[in-house]
Scaffold this active site. Structure first.
Site, mmCIF file in Angstrom:
data_model
loop_
_atom_site.group_PDB
_atom_site.id
_atom_site.type_symbol
_atom_site.label_atom_id
_atom_site.label_comp_id
_atom_site.label_asym_id
_atom_site.label_seq_id
_atom_site.Cartn_x
_atom_site.Cartn_y
_atom_site.Cartn_z
ATOM 1 N N SER A 46 0.880 -1.242 -0.066
ATOM 2 C CA SER A 46 0.037 0.014 0.140
ATOM 3 C C SER A 46 0.910 1.357 0.111
ATOM 4 O O SER A 46 1.963 1.186 0.496
ATOM 5 C CB SER A 46 -0.860 0.090 1.198
ATOM 6 O OG SER A 46 -1.419 1.159 1.503
ATOM 7 N N TYR A 82 -0.916 -0.248 10.588
ATOM 8 C CA TYR A 82 -1.342 -0.724 9.222
ATOM 9 C C TYR A 82 -0.040 -0.057 8.353
ATOM 10 O O TYR A 82 0.215 -1.188 7.547
ATOM 11 C CB TYR A 82 -2.648 0.069 8.748
ATOM 12 C CG TYR A 82 -3.059 -0.191 7.355
ATOM 13 C CD1 TYR A 82 -3.091 -1.619 7.047
ATOM 14 C CD2 TYR A 82 -2.835 0.625 6.479
ATOM 15 C CE1 TYR A 82 -3.288 -1.863 5.613
ATOM 16 C CE2 TYR A 82 -3.065 0.572 5.086
ATOM 17 C CZ TYR A 82 -3.256 -0.735 4.638
ATOM 18 O OH TYR A 82 -3.625 -0.998 3.270
HETATM 19 C C1 8X3 Z 1 -4.950 1.735 1.617
HETATM 20 C C2 8X3 Z 1 -4.533 3.040 0.705
HETATM 21 O O1 8X3 Z 1 -4.813 5.505 0.832
HETATM 22 O O2 8X3 Z 1 -6.330 4.084 2.181
HETATM 23 O O3 8X3 Z 1 -4.035 0.911 1.580
HETATM 24 O O4 8X3 Z 1 -3.995 4.506 2.836
HETATM 25 S S1 8X3 Z 1 -4.975 4.415 1.805
#
Ligand code: 8X3
Length: 254
Positions: free
Chosen positions: A137, A150
């Protein structure tokens, strides 16, 4: 001969759409996820010869072993592993976070991904052929408030992908890291906000221009998988045009 892909988190989002697209392109797909009925729906859609469902929780390392070891003979030769299963839980700042949620993210995004890789990678090296695509991500590249564990788990995924490349030099095994930004059409925000659908939909509401979708990211995943054997896409970062970087923040006395 049809090539075989194994996709974790195949019941929704990028994983599901990538499974559909790969089957359309002539691959056979093993799809894993917790929700058995979702996988069975996908199997009904894609056909028993094309899609093999295995329901288990990626956090359960012994279940990974068992699932891969029990694959029927004609499903064992995995050429493409898409480590897609992953989740964000909450957007609170670190002092207010729930430790169980942090550990669930680490167990899923880091431990599960590492264990699945360890299960499949030696077989790829032994046959000197294969490709691992890890779904990371932009949260692994850029900090933002509430991303804490996260984002850190995705930074792990990105560095793990690059370090695998370093270890695999001299083999034909490929590793790619996909780093999507804000993407609608997945359950990502529903899960993050504990199925508060108003809060989840709000993330994508009013975004200028067009939202990025699971379809867009799955298309890129398949494109990576279908590069010629001598090409390795090391990493690819993707955002909708409407998303960009925040500046540094400074706390000031007012
Ligand atoms: C998710 C992308 O931009 O919501 O992995 O962090 S974001």
């Amino acid at each position: 001969m049809q090539k075989i892909a194994l996709i974790t988190g195949a019941s929704a989002g990028f994983g599901k759409v990538a499974a559909e697209k790969l089957v359309q392109k002539g691959w056979k797909v093993i799809g894993t996820a917790r929700r058995k009925e979702r996988l069975e729906e996908l199997q009904n859609k894609l056909g028993k010869d094309n899609f093999y469902p295995i329901a288990f929780d990626i956090r359960d390392i012994s279940a990974i072993d068992q699932a891969v070891d029990s694959l029927p003979q004609n499903w064992q030769n995995v050429e493409l592993l898409i480590n897609n299963a992953g989740l964000a839980l909450g957007l609170e700042k670190a002092p207010d976070c729930n430790l169980d949620k942090w550990l669930t993210m680490i167990d899923t995004n880091v431990r599960g991904l590492v264990a699945m890789t360890k299960k499949i990678l030696p077989k790829m090296v032994a046959k000197n052929s294969g490709h691992i695509i890890n779904i990371s991500s932009i949260a692994g590249n850029y900090p933002y408030p509430g991303s804490n564990v996260y984002g850190a788990s995705k930074a792990f995924v990105t560095q793990f992908s690059l370090n695998l490349r370093a270890d695999l030099i001299g083999t034909a095994v490929r590793v790619s890291n996909v780093e999507p930004g804000l993407t609608d059409g997945t359950e990502f925000s529903d899960v993050r906000f504990d199925w508060d659908s108003n809060r989840a939909r709000n993330v994508y509401k009013g975004v200028m221009g067009q939202n990025m979708t699971a379809e867009d990211i799955a298309e890129i995943i398949v494109w990576i998988a279908e590069q010629p054997a001598h090409i390795n896409i090391n990493r690819i970062e993707i955002m909708p045009v409407a998303q960009s970087f925040a500046g540094m923040t400074v706390a000031k006395n007012t």
